[in-house]
Design a protein around this motif. Structure first.
Motif, PDB file in Angstrom:
ATOM      1  N   PHE A 206      33.388 -29.581 -12.830  1.00 38.47           N
ATOM      2  CA  PHE A 206      32.165 -28.775 -12.747  1.00 38.47           C
ATOM      3  C   PHE A 206      30.939 -29.604 -13.156  1.00 38.47           C
ATOM      4  CE2 PHE A 206      29.036 -25.880 -14.723  1.00 38.47           C
ATOM      5  CZ  PHE A 206      28.736 -25.104 -13.616  1.00 38.47           C
ATOM      6  N   VAL A 207      31.068 -30.378 -14.228  1.00 38.33           N
ATOM      7  CA  VAL A 207      29.954 -31.223 -14.678  1.00 38.33           C
ATOM      8  C   VAL A 207      29.655 -32.296 -13.620  1.00 38.33           C
ATOM      9  CG1 VAL A 207      29.115 -32.786 -16.473  1.00 38.33           C
ATOM     10  CG2 VAL A 207      30.513 -30.814 -17.098  1.00 38.33           C
ATOM     11  N   ILE A 208      30.717 -32.865 -13.020  1.00 32.18           N
ATOM     12  CA  ILE A 208      30.534 -33.867 -11.957  1.00 32.18           C
ATOM     13  C   ILE A 208      29.838 -33.235 -10.758  1.00 32.18           C
ATOM     14  CG2 ILE A 208      31.771 -35.306 -10.278  1.00 32.18           C
ATOM     15  CD1 ILE A 208      33.874 -35.793 -12.494  1.00 32.18           C
ATOM     16  N   PHE A 209      30.194 -31.981 -10.447  1.00 29.32           N
ATOM     17  CA  PHE A 209      29.546 -31.267  -9.341  1.00 29.32           C
ATOM     18  C   PHE A 209      28.050 -31.083  -9.619  1.00 29.32           C
ATOM     19  CE2 PHE A 209      28.062 -27.213  -7.557  1.00 29.32           C
ATOM     20  CZ  PHE A 209      28.268 -27.449  -6.206  1.00 29.32           C
ATOM     21  N   ILE A 210      27.701 -30.730 -10.852  1.00 25.25           N
ATOM     22  CA  ILE A 210      26.282 -30.577 -11.229  1.00 25.25           C
ATOM     23  C   ILE A 210      25.547 -31.906 -11.050  1.00 25.25           C
ATOM     24  CG2 ILE A 210      24.681 -30.056 -13.120  1.00 25.25           C
ATOM     25  CD1 ILE A 210      26.159 -27.610 -11.980  1.00 25.25           C
ATOM     26  N   CYS A 211      26.187 -32.997 -11.468  1.00 22.44           N
ATOM     27  CA  CYS A 211      25.589 -34.329 -11.272  1.00 22.44           C
ATOM     28  C   CYS A 211      25.377 -34.607  -9.788  1.00 22.44           C
ATOM     29  CB  CYS A 211      26.491 -35.409 -11.869  1.00 22.44           C
ATOM     30  SG  CYS A 211      26.576 -35.414 -13.667  1.00 22.44           S
ATOM     31  N   TYR A 268      31.335 -35.262  -1.868  1.00 21.42           N
ATOM     32  CA  TYR A 268      31.165 -35.053  -3.308  1.00 21.42           C
ATOM     33  C   TYR A 268      30.742 -33.653  -3.722  1.00 21.42           C
ATOM     34  CZ  TYR A 268      31.576 -40.100  -3.399  1.00 21.42           C
ATOM     35  OH  TYR A 268      32.036 -41.379  -3.244  1.00 21.42           O
ATOM     36  N   LEU A 269      30.304 -32.823  -2.775  1.00 23.24           N
ATOM     37  CA  LEU A 269      29.866 -31.477  -3.160  1.00 23.24           C
ATOM     38  C   LEU A 269      30.901 -30.423  -2.787  1.00 23.24           C
ATOM     39  CD1 LEU A 269      26.052 -31.543  -2.282  1.00 23.24           C
ATOM     40  CD2 LEU A 269      27.184 -32.010  -4.468  1.00 23.24           C
ATOM     41  N   ARG A 270      32.144 -30.694  -3.131  1.00 26.22           N
ATOM     42  CA  ARG A 270      33.221 -29.728  -2.906  1.00 26.22           C
ATOM     43  C   ARG A 270      34.335 -29.992  -3.901  1.00 26.22           C
ATOM     44  NH1 ARG A 270      36.879 -31.690   1.910  1.00 26.22           N
ATOM     45  NH2 ARG A 270      36.708 -33.919   1.615  1.00 26.22           N
TER      46      ARG A 270
END
Length: 309
Positions: A206-211, A268-270
């Motif tokens: 989730f944090v990686i997705f926010i990044c 990267y956005l999934r």
């Protein structure tokens, strides 16, 4: 009560911590790997020669010492480093039986790959702002994009890119990796590596997705807003030649933006669970090999100023 520490000790002994990863890459393709080696080697040499030529021309020709070409020079340098991080290792692995990479080297490869990749994303956003300032505010352009401002923007892109990369790499490699060590990719990318962790990765993902949203969606939306204003200004230009020239300076940037952001967003956005190795490898090849190859041609070599230089 004494049984609990004993259980943890037995569990720790049963977990074999990973010290190296096996990059599967294109191993499933058999003899076709020899053809891929020749193709990728040719493309890699083309990327190097194209980007080195662009950087050399921009540096040597004083007529190209403008903000647009300053950022283009940084982008070409970044993409040369970006491909150097992954392609030589990939080429070696196409011929090698032992496709291993140590745990630390995998983390280092991911750090530099993401660092340069995110820097490129931020640079494309800054280049969109440069076109906005040049077309929408031509009288204030020398102040808005002074060399001091350009230097600060370039530095911020690099610092921001590698800080974001450091955050993501820490989140990935702070996870425990037990027995599974087969990375279903040709380099250490986020999804194939994090899938090997032997614990729940939802919070980290989730944090990686926010990044990912911050470095992909935000700059892309900024570029879209910039081009809405640019389009409105271009349509007000009375002469057809003036409109054509303004459009031509933006078309190359938009082409690169669509390919780069489109492929990167798809990967990267999934969620990691949606990772499909064969299809995703093809998309990854597009933004790790094809995009750096197209940039010199699409962005510069079709530009009359660069051709003359």
């Amino acid at each position: 009560m004494h049984l609990l520490p004993f259980c943890f000790q037995v569990l720790a002994e049963n977990l074999t911590m990973v010290t190296e990863f096996l990059l599967l890459g294109f191993s499933s393709l058999g003899d076709i790997q020899l053809v891929l080696f020749a193709v990728f080697l040719f493309l890699y040499l083309a990327i190097l020669s194209g980007n080195v030529t662009i950087v050399s021309v921009i540096r040597l020709d004083k007529s190209l010492h403008t903000p647009m070409y300053f950022f283009l020079g940084i982008l070409s340098t970044s993409e040369t480093c970006y491909t150097f991080v992954i392609l030589p290792k990939m080429l070696i692995n196409l011929f090698s039986v032992a496709r291993t990479i140590s745990f630390n080297c995998c983390a280092i490869q991911m750090f530099f790959f993401l660092g340069f990749a995110i820097t490129n994303c931020l640079l494309l956003g800054v280049m969109g702002y440069d076109r906005y300032a040049a077309i929408c505010h031509p009288l204030h352009y020398p102040i808005l994009m002074s060399w001091q401002v350009c230097g600060k923007l370039g530095a911020l892109c690099g610092i921001g890119g590698f800080l974001a990369s450091l955050t993501v790499v820490y989140l990935v490699f702070s996870l425990p990796f037990c027995s599974a060590n087969k990375v279903n990719h040709y380099f250490c990318d986020i999804s194939p590596v994090i899938r090997l962790a032997c614990t729940n990765t939802d919070a980290h993902e989730f944090v990686i997705f926010i990044c990912g949203v911050l470095v992909l969606v935000v700059p892309f939306l900024f570029i879209c807003v910039s081009y809405i204003y640019i389009l409105r200004t271009i349509l007000k230009i009375p002469s057809a030649e003036g409109r054509r020239k303004a459009f031509s300076t933006c078309a190359s940037h938009l082409t690169v933006v669509i390919i780069h952001y489109g492929c990167a967003s798809y990967i990267y956005l999934r969620p990691t669970a949606n990772y499909v190795s064969n299809k995703d490898r093809l998309v990854t090849v597009t933004y790790t090999i094809v995009t750096p190859l197209l940039n010199p041609m699409v962005y510069s070599l079709r530009n009359k100023d660069v051709q003359v230089a």
